[in-house]
Enzyme design. Structure first.
Site, PDB file in Angstrom:
ATOM      1  N   HIS A 190     -58.363  85.689 112.815  1.00 38.44           N
ATOM      2  CA  HIS A 190     -59.712  85.093 113.074  1.00 38.44           C
ATOM      3  C   HIS A 190     -60.826  85.971 113.600  1.00 38.44           C
ATOM      4  O   HIS A 190     -60.216  87.284 114.329  1.00 38.44           O
ATOM      5  CB  HIS A 190     -59.631  83.832 114.038  1.00 38.44           C
ATOM      6  CG  HIS A 190     -58.924  82.682 113.332  1.00 38.44           C
ATOM      7  ND1 HIS A 190     -58.059  81.815 113.957  1.00 38.44           N
ATOM      8  CD2 HIS A 190     -58.998  82.157 112.055  1.00 38.44           C
ATOM      9  CE1 HIS A 190     -57.640  80.766 112.989  1.00 38.44           C
ATOM     10  NE2 HIS A 190     -58.027  81.013 111.951  1.00 38.44           N
ATOM     11  N   LYS A 226     -59.779  89.550 115.580  1.00 34.28           N
ATOM     12  CA  LYS A 226     -59.700  91.086 114.870  1.00 34.28           C
ATOM     13  C   LYS A 226     -59.549  92.172 115.689  1.00 34.28           C
ATOM     14  O   LYS A 226     -58.757  92.951 115.315  1.00 34.28           O
ATOM     15  CB  LYS A 226     -60.973  91.062 113.946  1.00 34.28           C
ATOM     16  CG  LYS A 226     -60.934  89.913 112.852  1.00 34.28           C
ATOM     17  CD  LYS A 226     -61.996  90.256 111.718  1.00 34.28           C
ATOM     18  CE  LYS A 226     -62.332  89.278 110.818  1.00 34.28           C
ATOM     19  NZ  LYS A 226     -61.042  88.603 110.230  1.00 34.28           N
ATOM     20  N   THR A 273     -55.965  89.193 104.471  1.00 42.36           N
ATOM     21  CA  THR A 273     -57.171  88.484 104.188  1.00 42.36           C
ATOM     22  C   THR A 273     -58.638  89.872 104.001  1.00 42.36           C
ATOM     23  O   THR A 273     -58.441  90.634 104.616  1.00 42.36           O
ATOM     24  CB  THR A 273     -57.771  87.359 104.926  1.00 42.36           C
ATOM     25  OG1 THR A 273     -57.633  87.768 106.214  1.00 42.36           O
ATOM     26  CG2 THR A 273     -56.878  86.216 104.593  1.00 42.36           C
ATOM     27  N   GLY A 274     -59.517  89.563 103.272  1.00 35.23           N
ATOM     28  CA  GLY A 274     -60.341  90.547 103.078  1.00 35.23           C
ATOM     29  C   GLY A 274     -61.115  91.499 104.178  1.00 35.23           C
ATOM     30  O   GLY A 274     -60.787  92.718 104.075  1.00 35.23           O
ATOM     31  N   THR A 275     -61.648  90.663 105.136  1.00 34.56           N
ATOM     32  CA  THR A 275     -62.295  91.383 106.078  1.00 34.56           C
ATOM     33  C   THR A 275     -61.213  92.313 106.711  1.00 34.56           C
ATOM     34  O   THR A 275     -61.317  93.503 107.377  1.00 34.56           O
ATOM     35  CB  THR A 275     -63.124  90.415 106.972  1.00 34.56           C
ATOM     36  OG1 THR A 275     -64.126  89.704 106.038  1.00 34.56           O
ATOM     37  CG2 THR A 275     -64.007  91.329 107.915  1.00 34.56           C
ATOM     38  N   THR A 276     -60.278  91.330 107.391  1.00 35.20           N
ATOM     39  CA  THR A 276     -59.354  91.906 108.206  1.00 35.20           C
ATOM     40  C   THR A 276     -58.502  93.150 107.847  1.00 35.20           C
ATOM     41  O   THR A 276     -58.254  93.959 108.368  1.00 35.20           O
ATOM     42  CB  THR A 276     -58.110  90.993 108.526  1.00 35.20           C
ATOM     43  OG1 THR A 276     -58.797  89.909 109.065  1.00 35.20           O
ATOM     44  CG2 THR A 276     -57.311  91.499 109.590  1.00 35.20           C
ATOM     45  N   SER A 302     -61.683  87.128 101.724  1.00 36.35           N
ATOM     46  CA  SER A 302     -61.832  86.518 103.240  1.00 36.35           C
ATOM     47  C   SER A 302     -61.219  85.010 103.162  1.00 36.35           C
ATOM     48  O   SER A 302     -61.137  84.442 102.356  1.00 36.35           O
ATOM     49  CB  SER A 302     -63.372  86.511 103.367  1.00 36.35           C
ATOM     50  OG  SER A 302     -63.781  85.969 104.768  1.00 36.35           O
ATOM     51  N   GLY A 303     -60.874  84.848 104.305  1.00 39.30           N
ATOM     52  CA  GLY A 303     -60.113  83.445 104.790  1.00 39.30           C
ATOM     53  C   GLY A 303     -61.005  82.465 104.279  1.00 39.30           C
ATOM     54  O   GLY A 303     -60.390  81.479 103.449  1.00 39.30           O
ATOM     55  N   ASP A 349     -56.559  82.653 102.620  1.00 40.14           N
ATOM     56  CA  ASP A 349     -55.324  82.158 103.280  1.00 40.14           C
ATOM     57  C   ASP A 349     -54.752  81.333 102.243  1.00 40.14           C
ATOM     58  O   ASP A 349     -53.439  81.418 102.388  1.00 40.14           O
ATOM     59  CB  ASP A 349     -55.863  81.039 104.347  1.00 40.14           C
ATOM     60  CG  ASP A 349     -56.720  81.699 105.449  1.00 40.14           C
ATOM     61  OD1 ASP A 349     -56.275  82.741 106.135  1.00 40.14           O
ATOM     62  OD2 ASP A 349     -57.722  81.080 106.010  1.00 40.14           O
ATOM     63  N   ASP A 362     -57.204  82.346 116.647  1.00 42.27           N
ATOM     64  CA  ASP A 362     -58.167  81.967 118.010  1.00 42.27           C
ATOM     65  C   ASP A 362     -57.932  80.560 118.065  1.00 42.27           C
ATOM     66  O   ASP A 362     -58.669  79.710 117.443  1.00 42.27           O
ATOM     67  CB  ASP A 362     -59.530  82.448 117.386  1.00 42.27           C
ATOM     68  CG  ASP A 362     -60.451  82.302 118.762  1.00 42.27           C
ATOM     69  OD1 ASP A 362     -60.043  81.754 119.825  1.00 42.27           O
ATOM     70  OD2 ASP A 362     -61.525  82.857 118.668  1.00 42.27           O
ATOM     71  N   HIS A 397     -62.461  76.789 107.916  1.00 43.22           N
ATOM     72  CA  HIS A 397     -61.504  76.834 106.987  1.00 43.22           C
ATOM     73  C   HIS A 397     -60.066  76.415 107.559  1.00 43.22           C
ATOM     74  O   HIS A 397     -58.947  76.786 107.203  1.00 43.22           O
ATOM     75  CB  HIS A 397     -61.540  78.086 106.124  1.00 43.22           C
ATOM     76  CG  HIS A 397     -61.093  79.248 107.019  1.00 43.22           C
ATOM     77  ND1 HIS A 397     -61.673  79.843 108.058  1.00 43.22           N
ATOM     78  CD2 HIS A 397     -59.929  79.965 107.130  1.00 43.22           C
ATOM     79  CE1 HIS A 397     -61.129  80.814 108.648  1.00 43.22           C
ATOM     80  NE2 HIS A 397     -59.994  80.886 108.299  1.00 43.22           N
ATOM     81  N   ASP A 432     -57.539  75.160 105.505  1.00 40.53           N
ATOM     82  CA  ASP A 432     -56.709  76.350 104.624  1.00 40.53           C
ATOM     83  C   ASP A 432     -55.794  76.951 105.455  1.00 40.53           C
ATOM     84  O   ASP A 432     -54.688  77.287 105.083  1.00 40.53           O
ATOM     85  CB  ASP A 432     -57.703  77.454 104.245  1.00 40.53           C
ATOM     86  CG  ASP A 432     -58.557  76.762 103.354  1.00 40.53           C
ATOM     87  OD1 ASP A 432     -58.197  75.718 102.455  1.00 40.53           O
ATOM     88  OD2 ASP A 432     -59.806  77.346 102.895  1.00 40.53           O
ATOM     89  N   ARG A 435     -48.053  76.000 107.112  1.00 40.08           N
ATOM     90  CA  ARG A 435     -47.008  74.985 106.643  1.00 40.08           C
ATOM     91  C   ARG A 435     -46.271  75.730 105.455  1.00 40.08           C
ATOM     92  O   ARG A 435     -45.021  75.316 105.647  1.00 40.08           O
ATOM     93  CB  ARG A 435     -47.765  73.735 105.816  1.00 40.08           C
ATOM     94  CG  ARG A 435     -46.839  72.483 105.266  1.00 40.08           C
ATOM     95  CD  ARG A 435     -47.540  71.502 104.562  1.00 40.08           C
ATOM     96  NE  ARG A 435     -46.616  70.781 103.840  1.00 40.08           N
ATOM     97  CZ  ARG A 435     -46.249  71.122 102.656  1.00 40.08           C
ATOM     98  NH1 ARG A 435     -46.618  72.194 102.023  1.00 40.08           N
ATOM     99  NH2 ARG A 435     -45.446  70.478 102.141  1.00 40.08           N
TER     100      ARG A 435
END
Length: 156
Positions: free
Chosen positions: A21, A25, A47-50, A67-68, A73, A93, A100, A103, A109
């Site tokens: 999150h 990051k 995920t994209g940004t990370t 991105s999430g 996700d 976080d 989201h 997601d 899960r």
């Protein structure tokens, strides 16, 4: 093994998803820097940004999904179902609302359903990455979902 379960194998080289999150990051970047030597032996995605931030900071190749909040996700969850992700590091976080969140819960899960190791904070990630199992193949049993679907269809 019974026909109720199937054995899945996590190879010696792990397929690791890296997610954080926004408020976590920086912590994940520091963790990846600290564990670069171990991480470079595995296939990484995120995920994209990370993913982009990790690659920019560490030089590690990280395949980026969306991105999430834009479905990343869910993409990673789908890869778990397909059997192409077998380890998740997700610095979550808990003090900030996430738009989201459904997601994220779905990803957590599906990781539980498929018995995928998942770390949601630095301490659990530290324990997982230093486990002797990181250096070897690991077999675990999960429900035989194909059989469960056939049984359910026969009983409806």
């Amino acid at each position: 093994m019974s026909e109720e379960t199937v054995t899945l194998t996590i190879g010696k080289q792990k397929n690791i998803a890296l997610i954080a999150h926004d408020g976590k990051k920086q912590e994940l970047l520091e963790w990846c820097d600290w564990n670069r030597e171990v991480l470079q032996c595995h296939f990484l995605c995120g995920t994209g940004t990370t993913a982009k931030m990790i690659t920019d900071r560490t030089g590690l190749p990280v395949r980026g999904y969306n991105s999430g909040p834009l479905g990343g996700d869910q993409q990673i969850g789908a890869k778990i179902v397909e059997g192409t992700i077998d380890f998740v590091i997700f610095f979550s976080d808990p003090l900030t609302a996430q738009p989201h969140d459904p997601d994220v819960k779905a990803l957590l899960r599906i990781a539980l359903v498929y018995d995928i190791p998942i770390a949601t904070n630095r301490a659990s990630a530290d324990f997982m990455i230093t486990s002797k199992l990181m250096e070897e193949e690991y077999q675990h049993e999960v429900e035989n979902f194909h059989k469960a679907v056939l049984d359910r269809a026969d009983n409806l």
